[in-house]
Design a protein around this motif. Structure first.
Motif, PDB file in Angstrom:
ATOM      1  N   VAL A 225       0.275  -1.322   0.143  1.00 55.02           N
ATOM      2  CA  VAL A 225      -0.301   0.121   0.047  1.00 55.02           C
ATOM      3  C   VAL A 225       0.621   1.400   0.301  1.00 55.02           C
ATOM      4  CG1 VAL A 225      -1.737   1.035   1.504  1.00 55.02           C
ATOM      5  CG2 VAL A 225      -1.612  -0.981   1.011  1.00 55.02           C
ATOM      6  N   THR A 226       0.448   2.060  -1.021  1.00 57.47           N
ATOM      7  CA  THR A 226       1.172   3.726  -0.963  1.00 57.47           C
ATOM      8  C   THR A 226       1.089   4.887  -1.005  1.00 57.47           C
ATOM      9  OG1 THR A 226       1.290   3.467  -3.120  1.00 57.47           O
ATOM     10  CG2 THR A 226       3.023   2.067  -3.015  1.00 57.47           C
ATOM     11  N   GLU A 227      -0.782   4.115  -0.557  1.00 57.25           N
ATOM     12  CA  GLU A 227      -1.636   5.385  -0.349  1.00 57.25           C
ATOM     13  C   GLU A 227      -2.920   4.688   0.051  1.00 57.25           C
ATOM     14  OE1 GLU A 227      -1.259   8.513  -3.584  1.00 57.25           O
ATOM     15  OE2 GLU A 227      -2.435   9.840  -2.288  1.00 57.25           O
ATOM     16  N   LYS A 228      -3.274   5.527   0.416  1.00 58.48           N
ATOM     17  CA  LYS A 228      -4.742   5.661   1.045  1.00 58.48           C
ATOM     18  C   LYS A 228      -5.313   6.913   0.712  1.00 58.48           C
ATOM     19  CE  LYS A 228      -3.483   3.110   5.300  1.00 58.48           C
ATOM     20  NZ  LYS A 228      -3.682   2.618   6.559  1.00 58.48           N
ATOM     21  N   ILE A 229      -6.813   6.316  -0.186  1.00 56.06           N
ATOM     22  CA  ILE A 229      -7.830   7.594  -0.291  1.00 56.06           C
ATOM     23  C   ILE A 229      -8.476   7.885   0.047  1.00 56.06           C
ATOM     24  CG2 ILE A 229      -7.939   9.074  -2.691  1.00 56.06           C
ATOM     25  CD1 ILE A 229      -5.556   9.066  -3.382  1.00 56.06           C
TER      26      ILE A 229
ATOM     27  N   HIS B 166      -9.925   3.633  -0.322  1.00 57.21           N
ATOM     28  CA  HIS B 166      -9.082   2.674  -0.903  1.00 57.21           C
ATOM     29  C   HIS B 166      -7.439   2.935  -0.464  1.00 57.21           C
ATOM     30  CE1 HIS B 166     -11.960   2.705  -4.640  1.00 57.21           C
ATOM     31  NE2 HIS B 166     -12.392   4.053  -4.010  1.00 57.21           N
ATOM     32  N   LEU B 167      -7.405   1.531  -0.891  1.00 55.46           N
ATOM     33  CA  LEU B 167      -5.613   1.362   0.013  1.00 55.46           C
ATOM     34  C   LEU B 167      -5.126   1.100  -1.932  1.00 55.46           C
ATOM     35  CD1 LEU B 167      -6.528  -1.312   2.600  1.00 55.46           C
ATOM     36  CD2 LEU B 167      -6.005   0.988   2.663  1.00 55.46           C
ATOM     37  N   LEU B 168      -4.382   2.422  -1.850  1.00 53.20           N
ATOM     38  CA  LEU B 168      -4.310   2.094  -3.225  1.00 53.20           C
ATOM     39  C   LEU B 168      -2.365   1.861  -3.155  1.00 53.20           C
ATOM     40  CD1 LEU B 168      -4.214   5.921  -5.077  1.00 53.20           C
ATOM     41  CD2 LEU B 168      -5.713   3.617  -5.035  1.00 53.20           C
ATOM     42  N   ARG B 169      -2.094   0.891  -4.579  1.00 54.07           N
ATOM     43  CA  ARG B 169      -1.069   0.311  -4.287  1.00 54.07           C
ATOM     44  C   ARG B 169       0.068  -0.012  -5.287  1.00 54.07           C
ATOM     45  NH1 ARG B 169      -5.101  -4.204  -2.872  1.00 54.07           N
ATOM     46  NH2 ARG B 169      -6.227  -3.471  -1.459  1.00 54.07           N
ATOM     47  N   THR B 170       1.364  -0.931  -5.452  1.00 53.16           N
ATOM     48  CA  THR B 170       1.843  -0.712  -5.920  1.00 53.16           C
ATOM     49  C   THR B 170       1.858  -0.982  -7.485  1.00 53.16           C
ATOM     50  OG1 THR B 170       2.650  -2.338  -5.837  1.00 53.16           O
ATOM     51  CG2 THR B 170       4.303  -0.962  -4.455  1.00 53.16           C
TER      52      THR B 170
END
Ligand SMILES: Cc1cc2nc3c(=O)[nH]c(=O)nc-3n(C[C@H](O)[C@H](O)[C@H](O)COP(=O)(O)O)c2cc1C
Length: 244
Positions: A92-96, A99-103
């Protein structure tokens, strides 16, 4: 129309095209979306260590060197090596919002798949099957034991599976994507997993390891090993990784 265009594969491809002037065929009715991520609440959980992201290789070198490699040494990998590989696939590279945005990208940020690992030769981890819980970056232990023979047999006898330090197995969870994208969603599952697998291959290359995507296997033999129903969740892709 050629006769083969009436076959199942072509029908799917043609019937799920978007057209400006006609609606997409839809035969689905209401689809209940499943949870965004599966969790085995009662399973023993092993948090993965922080990945070590300062390895020397640069992206361009890894792209040039990446190859599907089917022979591995029997050297173990460390849990940090494993953490790097897992992070490359689904870190996981960012949380919006929720949503757990990933590589790796995913259509609609729905991630309509689950990651399972067969741990065969990782220092400090018992052999057996694990499930990746993405939100907590931890492994849920599903069953311990030696399953190399069953996995190899399920993969049409491809021996690389039994020799790898770890085998990644990815299931599709179709409803997660189809609740939004309907029949076309099936396309996106395979596209999504292509990105995930490429990340894994590049990470393995960066770490001096070999890996090979595998699409040929007896699906339900793998589903049975992982106790998946083979319909609402079914294994669609795997990738063994090991030291050279
Ligand atoms: C979707 C997919 C499925 C594959 N399935 C297998 C497989 O079952 N067995 C295998 O040995 N290689 C498999 N491969 C690896 C390909 O044979 C390999 O990518 C191809 O020969 C090109 O070589 P390269 O990856 O080293 O560039 C698969 C690759 C992809 C992308």
């Amino acid at each position: 129309m050629e006769n083969y265009h009436r076959g199942l594969g072509f029908r799917y491809l043609l019937d799920t095209k978007y057209h400006r002037d006609k609606p997409v065929k839809d035969d689905l009715g209401f689809l209940p979306p499943p949870p965004a991520e599966k969790s085995y609440f009662n399973a023993p959980r092993f948090p993965l260590p922080e990945p070590k992201l300062d390895l020397g290789h640069n992206l361009w070198e890894c792209l040039r060197k990446r190859r599907s490699i089917r022979k591995y040494s029997n050297q173990p990998i460390t849990v940090t090596d494993l953490s790097n590989l897992v992070w490359a696939t689904q870190g996981v590279t960012e949380k919006i919002g929720r949503h757990l945005l990933r590589t790796a990208p995913s259509a609609g940020a729905l991630y309509p798949f689950e990651t399972y690992l067969y741990i065969n030769n990782v220092e400090g981890l018992e052999k057996g099957f694990y499930h990746l819980h993405v939100a907590s970056f931890s492994l849920e232990q599903l069953k311990t034991g030696e399953f190399s023979r069953e996995l190899t047999a399920a993969a049409l006898g491809q021996t690389m599976v039994g020799r790898a330090a770890v085998v990644f197995l990815w299931s599709a969870v179709p409803l997660r994507c189809m609740a939004k994208y309907r029949n076309r969603g099936i396309r996106y599952i395979f596209l999504d997993l292509g990105h995930v697998c490429q990340n894994l291959q590049l990470a393995a290359t960066a770490m001096g390891m070999g890996s090979c995507p595998i699409g040929a296997f007896f699906d339900d033999e793998l589903n049975n090993l992982l106790e998946l129903d083979g319909v609402d969740e079914t294994i669609v892709y795997m990738n063994p990784v090991g030291k050279l």
